[in-house]
Design a protein around this motif. Structure first.
Motif, PDB file in Angstrom:
ATOM      1  N   PRO A   1      -6.251  33.016  37.253  1.00 26.66           N
ATOM      2  CA  PRO A   1      -4.985  33.575  36.746  1.00 26.66           C
ATOM      3  C   PRO A   1      -3.841  33.216  37.688  1.00 26.66           C
ATOM      4  CG  PRO A   1      -6.392  35.314  37.649  1.00 26.66           C
ATOM      5  CD  PRO A   1      -7.222  34.074  37.618  1.00 26.66           C
ATOM      6  N   PRO A   2      -2.765  32.641  37.178  1.00 19.98           N
ATOM      7  CA  PRO A   2      -1.620  32.313  38.032  1.00 19.98           C
ATOM      8  C   PRO A   2      -1.024  33.570  38.661  1.00 19.98           C
ATOM      9  CG  PRO A   2      -1.418  31.289  35.858  1.00 19.98           C
ATOM     10  CD  PRO A   2      -2.532  32.280  35.768  1.00 19.98           C
ATOM     11  N   ALA A   3      -0.400  33.386  39.824  1.00 19.26           N
ATOM     12  CA  ALA A   3       0.222  34.524  40.517  1.00 19.26           C
ATOM     13  C   ALA A   3       1.279  35.193  39.648  1.00 19.26           C
ATOM     14  CB  ALA A   3       0.833  34.051  41.833  1.00 19.26           C
ATOM     15  N   GLU A   4       2.008  34.384  38.862  1.00 20.04           N
ATOM     16  CA  GLU A   4       3.041  34.946  37.991  1.00 20.04           C
ATOM     17  C   GLU A   4       2.428  35.855  36.922  1.00 20.04           C
ATOM     18  OE1 GLU A   4       4.516  30.927  39.420  1.00 20.04           O
ATOM     19  OE2 GLU A   4       2.625  31.828  38.786  1.00 20.04           O
ATOM     20  N   ALA A   5       1.240  35.494  36.440  1.00 21.71           N
ATOM     21  CA  ALA A   5       0.569  36.320  35.435  1.00 21.71           C
ATOM     22  C   ALA A   5       0.083  37.635  36.037  1.00 21.71           C
ATOM     23  CB  ALA A   5      -0.593  35.549  34.824  1.00 21.71           C
ATOM     24  N   VAL A   6      -0.383  37.573  37.282  1.00 19.53           N
ATOM     25  CA  VAL A   6      -0.809  38.794  37.977  1.00 19.53           C
ATOM     26  C   VAL A   6       0.398  39.714  38.202  1.00 19.53           C
ATOM     27  CG1 VAL A   6      -1.738  39.687  40.147  1.00 19.53           C
ATOM     28  CG2 VAL A   6      -2.793  37.697  39.069  1.00 19.53           C
ATOM     29  N   ASP A   7       1.525  39.120  38.626  1.00 26.79           N
ATOM     30  CA  ASP A   7       2.755  39.921  38.805  1.00 26.79           C
ATOM     31  C   ASP A   7       3.183  40.556  37.485  1.00 26.79           C
ATOM     32  OD1 ASP A   7       2.871  39.335  41.465  1.00 26.79           O
ATOM     33  OD2 ASP A   7       4.396  37.765  41.278  1.00 26.79           O
ATOM     34  N   GLY A   8       3.075  39.788  36.397  1.00 26.12           N
ATOM     35  CA  GLY A   8       3.438  40.324  35.089  1.00 26.12           C
ATOM     36  C   GLY A   8       2.577  41.515  34.704  1.00 26.12           C
ATOM     37  N   ALA A   9       1.272  41.425  34.974  1.00 24.37           N
ATOM     38  CA  ALA A   9       0.363  42.535  34.662  1.00 24.37           C
ATOM     39  C   ALA A   9       0.722  43.772  35.476  1.00 24.37           C
ATOM     40  CB  ALA A   9      -1.077  42.119  34.938  1.00 24.37           C
ATOM     41  N   ARG A  10       1.101  43.564  36.724  1.00 22.16           N
ATOM     42  CA  ARG A  10       1.472  44.695  37.572  1.00 22.16           C
ATOM     43  C   ARG A  10       2.761  45.345  37.078  1.00 22.16           C
ATOM     44  NH1 ARG A  10       2.117  42.435  43.234  1.00 22.16           N
ATOM     45  NH2 ARG A  10       2.489  44.633  43.750  1.00 22.16           N
ATOM     46  N   THR A  11       3.706  44.525  36.616  1.00 27.62           N
ATOM     47  CA  THR A  11       4.944  45.083  36.065  1.00 27.62           C
ATOM     48  C   THR A  11       4.662  45.896  34.811  1.00 27.62           C
ATOM     49  OG1 THR A  11       6.377  43.374  36.975  1.00 27.62           O
ATOM     50  CG2 THR A  11       7.143  44.467  34.976  1.00 27.62           C
ATOM     51  N   VAL A  12       3.825  45.373  33.924  1.00 34.69           N
ATOM     52  CA  VAL A  12       3.452  46.101  32.705  1.00 34.69           C
ATOM     53  C   VAL A  12       2.829  47.449  33.072  1.00 34.69           C
ATOM     54  CG1 VAL A  12       1.885  46.084  30.725  1.00 34.69           C
ATOM     55  CG2 VAL A  12       3.211  44.041  31.274  1.00 34.69           C
ATOM     56  N   ALA A  13       1.995  47.464  34.118  1.00 33.80           N
ATOM     57  CA  ALA A  13       1.371  48.719  34.554  1.00 33.80           C
ATOM     58  C   ALA A  13       2.423  49.689  35.080  1.00 33.80           C
ATOM     59  CB  ALA A  13       0.331  48.433  35.631  1.00 33.80           C
ATOM     60  N   ARG A  14       3.361  49.193  35.866  1.00 36.93           N
ATOM     61  CA  ARG A  14       4.383  50.071  36.447  1.00 36.93           C
ATOM     62  C   ARG A  14       5.310  50.641  35.385  1.00 36.93           C
ATOM     63  NH1 ARG A  14       6.531  47.660  42.238  1.00 36.93           N
ATOM     64  NH2 ARG A  14       4.494  47.139  43.107  1.00 36.93           N
ATOM     65  N   ARG A  15       5.507  49.899  34.310  1.00 37.80           N
ATOM     66  CA  ARG A  15       6.394  50.384  33.249  1.00 37.80           C
ATOM     67  C   ARG A  15       5.705  51.360  32.310  1.00 37.80           C
ATOM     68  NH1 ARG A  15      11.051  47.244  33.288  1.00 37.80           N
ATOM     69  NH2 ARG A  15      11.907  48.734  31.841  1.00 37.80           N
ATOM     70  N   GLY A  16       4.416  51.629  32.533  1.00 33.75           N
ATOM     71  CA  GLY A  16       3.713  52.638  31.758  1.00 33.75           C
ATOM     72  C   GLY A  16       3.094  52.143  30.464  1.00 33.75           C
ATOM     73  N   TYR A  17       3.102  50.829  30.223  1.00 32.49           N
ATOM     74  CA  TYR A  17       2.458  50.293  29.023  1.00 32.49           C
ATOM     75  C   TYR A  17       0.942  50.317  29.198  1.00 32.49           C
ATOM     76  CZ  TYR A  17       7.048  48.382  27.729  1.00 32.49           C
ATOM     77  OH  TYR A  17       8.371  48.238  27.396  1.00 32.49           O
ATOM     78  N   GLY A  18       0.218  50.543  28.106  1.00 30.44           N
ATOM     79  CA  GLY A  18      -1.237  50.581  28.168  1.00 30.44           C
ATOM     80  C   GLY A  18      -1.838  49.187  28.280  1.00 30.44           C
ATOM     81  N   VAL A  19      -3.119  49.148  28.690  1.00 30.76           N
ATOM     82  CA  VAL A  19      -3.787  47.853  28.830  1.00 30.76           C
ATOM     83  C   VAL A  19      -3.918  47.157  27.472  1.00 30.76           C
ATOM     84  CG1 VAL A  19      -6.148  48.739  28.544  1.00 30.76           C
ATOM     85  CG2 VAL A  19      -5.736  46.692  29.938  1.00 30.76           C
ATOM     86  N   ASP A  20      -3.950  47.950  26.387  1.00 28.97           N
ATOM     87  CA  ASP A  20      -4.016  47.342  25.061  1.00 28.97           C
ATOM     88  C   ASP A  20      -2.760  46.516  24.775  1.00 28.97           C
ATOM     89  OD1 ASP A  20      -2.558  49.769  25.056  1.00 28.97           O
ATOM     90  OD2 ASP A  20      -2.678  49.878  22.878  1.00 28.97           O
ATOM     91  N   MET A  21      -1.615  46.974  25.287  1.00 26.93           N
ATOM     92  CA  MET A  21      -0.376  46.217  25.127  1.00 26.93           C
ATOM     93  C   MET A  21      -0.479  44.873  25.847  1.00 26.93           C
ATOM     94  SD  MET A  21       2.803  46.267  23.929  1.00 26.93           S
ATOM     95  CE  MET A  21       3.578  47.881  23.863  1.00 26.93           C
ATOM     96  N   LEU A  22      -1.053  44.901  27.042  1.00 25.74           N
ATOM     97  CA  LEU A  22      -1.229  43.666  27.811  1.00 25.74           C
ATOM     98  C   LEU A  22      -2.121  42.680  27.058  1.00 25.74           C
ATOM     99  CD1 LEU A  22      -0.737  42.270  30.615  1.00 25.74           C
ATOM    100  CD2 LEU A  22      -2.928  43.275  31.315  1.00 25.74           C
ATOM    101  N   LEU A  23      -3.248  43.163  26.556  1.00 29.72           N
ATOM    102  CA  LEU A  23      -4.189  42.288  25.863  1.00 29.72           C
ATOM    103  C   LEU A  23      -3.606  41.755  24.550  1.00 29.72           C
ATOM    104  CD1 LEU A  23      -7.475  44.325  26.456  1.00 29.72           C
ATOM    105  CD2 LEU A  23      -6.769  42.221  27.597  1.00 29.72           C
ATOM    106  N   LYS A  24      -2.940  42.632  23.805  1.00 30.89           N
ATOM    107  CA  LYS A  24      -2.347  42.194  22.542  1.00 30.89           C
ATOM    108  C   LYS A  24      -1.232  41.178  22.778  1.00 30.89           C
ATOM    109  CE  LYS A  24      -3.430  46.406  19.953  1.00 30.89           C
ATOM    110  NZ  LYS A  24      -2.880  47.645  19.333  1.00 30.89           N
ATOM    111  N   THR A  25      -0.524  41.332  23.896  1.00 34.66           N
ATOM    112  CA  THR A  25       0.519  40.356  24.227  1.00 34.66           C
ATOM    113  C   THR A  25      -0.087  38.976  24.430  1.00 34.66           C
ATOM    114  OG1 THR A  25       1.880  42.059  25.267  1.00 34.66           O
ATOM    115  CG2 THR A  25       2.331  39.783  25.878  1.00 34.66           C
ATOM    116  N   TYR A  26      -1.197  38.934  25.145  1.00 34.74           N
ATOM    117  CA  TYR A  26      -1.848  37.639  25.385  1.00 34.74           C
ATOM    118  C   TYR A  26      -2.405  37.046  24.099  1.00 34.74           C
ATOM    119  CZ  TYR A  26      -1.391  37.051  30.380  1.00 34.74           C
ATOM    120  OH  TYR A  26      -0.871  36.805  31.629  1.00 34.74           O
TER     121      TYR A  26
END
Length: 431
Positions: free
Chosen positions: A93-118
């Motif tokens: 996983p690129p560093a930018e993708a890891v940073d994006g996942a961390r931002t999604v977590a900090r903003r309170g979005y669920g992991v389902d949002m992350l997976l559906k986005t991908y």
């Protein structure tokens, strides 16, 4: 992680003749070189944006999340292009993708949002590539072989990278929920949704008086600043801004690995946002709302800062510090406007000319007709059926109430008056 396409998986589909398969890999290698251009990148990013927008219509309206999604898409595509022509490859996983996942977590979005986005991004990419290959490969046998290999490689890349991306999300989520910053962020987000502020002295007290005059800031860094340095840099600059405005330390809420929300409060007079210092680095940016009092001002100033950030993030000629009051017309014209924004424009631009008296109404009508007539006094007098000297007198009276010449803020004043014509007195400030 060393990853190869398993031979058993290849046998599930119809086998591709060896010569055609070799030709397909050769074509994909050349294709990867061509697809590194900026113009091709933009087409890919637009296709992915469109697919995500279809699934989550309001998701990409979040400027910071959108920026992280774009950075992750770019990094994934670059990494994938580097291995697309190989029968075996490594997927990380690129560093930018890891940073994006961390931002999604900090903003309170669920992991389902992350997976559906991908998954949505994958659909957008597949639609785009299918169109490209149909345009560029006339031979149906070769085109079919390339499509199969592309699908297998892209699916394997995504599935492998998602393991690390989800792990980064879960680690950030677990850490963030234990963190005092996370609790403060949840309280602030609840206030922004319209919930009441915690009572002073309560366990959830933010130690930021809500009866203050508030100036909301959004600070963010470019991807060139590593995420591990971004938060500290932004917090330091936010404190520097508060000091420059003569205010107490600001209320700070992390909005992502490259972003920070801040509120500066003053007890009496609104701070002079023209005194906000330029960031210490060209890779740091600030968007500023207008000073507003009370809990409603806390929310409104933040909404304005968000609108200013959207302009600053998309405009080619944006400055390091973008104040909403300098770009409000652009915001209103490009989708950030609502009646509260229009009401604020009227109150700010018309000042004492916006009171509900008959005299002010007559002066507003005169100024509106004057502007509509191209600043021609005689034409204005004809329109109103009065003498030219009457028009000149009324214009002078209007400028006294405005506190400046009409021409110095002509566009803003005319827009405010036109909005009043359309919506009527409901947009005038309460007496």
């Amino acid at each position: 992680m060393r990853t190869a396409i398993p031979r058993t998986e290849r046998h599930v589909r119809e086998p591709i003749p060896a010569t055609v398969e070799d030709e397909a890999f050769t074509w994909l290698t050349a294709f990867a070189l061509r697809m590194r251009s900026e113009s091709e990148f933009e087409l890919i990013l637009s296709a992915v944006d469109a697919a995500i927008q279809e699934t989550f219509p309001h998701y990409l309206a979040d400027v910071e999340v959108h920026r992280e999604v774009r950075a992750a898409t770019r990094a994934h595509w670059l990494g994938f292009l580097a291995v697309i022509g190989r029968t075996q490859f490594e997927a990380h996983p690129p560093a930018e993708a890891v940073d994006g996942a961390r931002t999604v977590a900090r903003r309170g979005y669920g992991v389902d949002m992350l997976l559906k986005t991908y998954r949505a991004a994958q659909r957008g990419l597949w639609r785009y590539i299918t169109q490209v290959l149909h345009q560029r490969i006339p031979d149906p046998e070769l085109r079919g072989a390339v499509l199969v290999i592309f699908w297998e490689h892209s699916t394997l890349w995504l599935d492998t990278c998602l393991d690390g991306i989800v792990a980064a999300y879960m680690n950030e989520r677990e850490h963030h929920t234990r963190d005092a910053d996370a609790q403060r962020a949840e309280i602030v987000q609840a206030i922004l949704r319209g919930e009441p502020a915690p009572a002073p002295g309560s366990p959830d007290d933010l130690a930021h008086p809500m009866d203050n005059v508030h100036v909301a800031l959004i600070l963010w860094t470019d991807p060139e600043i590593p995420a591990r340095h971004a938060t500290g840099l932004l917090r330091e600059h936010a404190a520097h801004i508060a000091h420059a405005l003569g205010a107490a330390p600001p209320l700070l809420v992390s909005s992502g690995v490259h972003g920070l929300w801040a509120w500066i409060g003053t007890a009496s007079h609104p701070p002079d946002i023209a005194a906000v210092p330029v960031p210490p680095s060209a890779h740091v940016h600030v968007a500023i709302g207008t000073p507003r009092p009370g809990l409603a001002g806390f929310r409104r100033s933040h909404a304005e800062a968000c609108a200013a950030q959207r302009i600053a993030s998309s405009a080619q000629n944006a400055t390091a510090v973008t104040a909403y009051q300098d770009v409000d017309l652009v915001c209103l014209l490009t989708g950030d406007g609502d009646l509260d924004s229009v009401r604020a424009l009227i109150e700010r631009e018309l000042g004492r000319l916006a009171d509900r008296s008959e005299t002010s109404a007559r002066l507003r009508d005169t100024v509106c007709e004057f502007l509509r007539a191209g600043s021609n006094v005689d034409a204005t007098a004809n329109r109103l059926g009065v003498h030219g000297n009457t028009v000149r007198y009324r214009l002078k009276q209007a400028e006294r109430r405005l506190g400046h010449a009409i021409e110095s803020r002509r566009v803003h004043i005319e827009l405010a008056l036109r909005c009043l014509e359309l919506y009527g007195g409901e947009l005038l400030p309460a007496q």
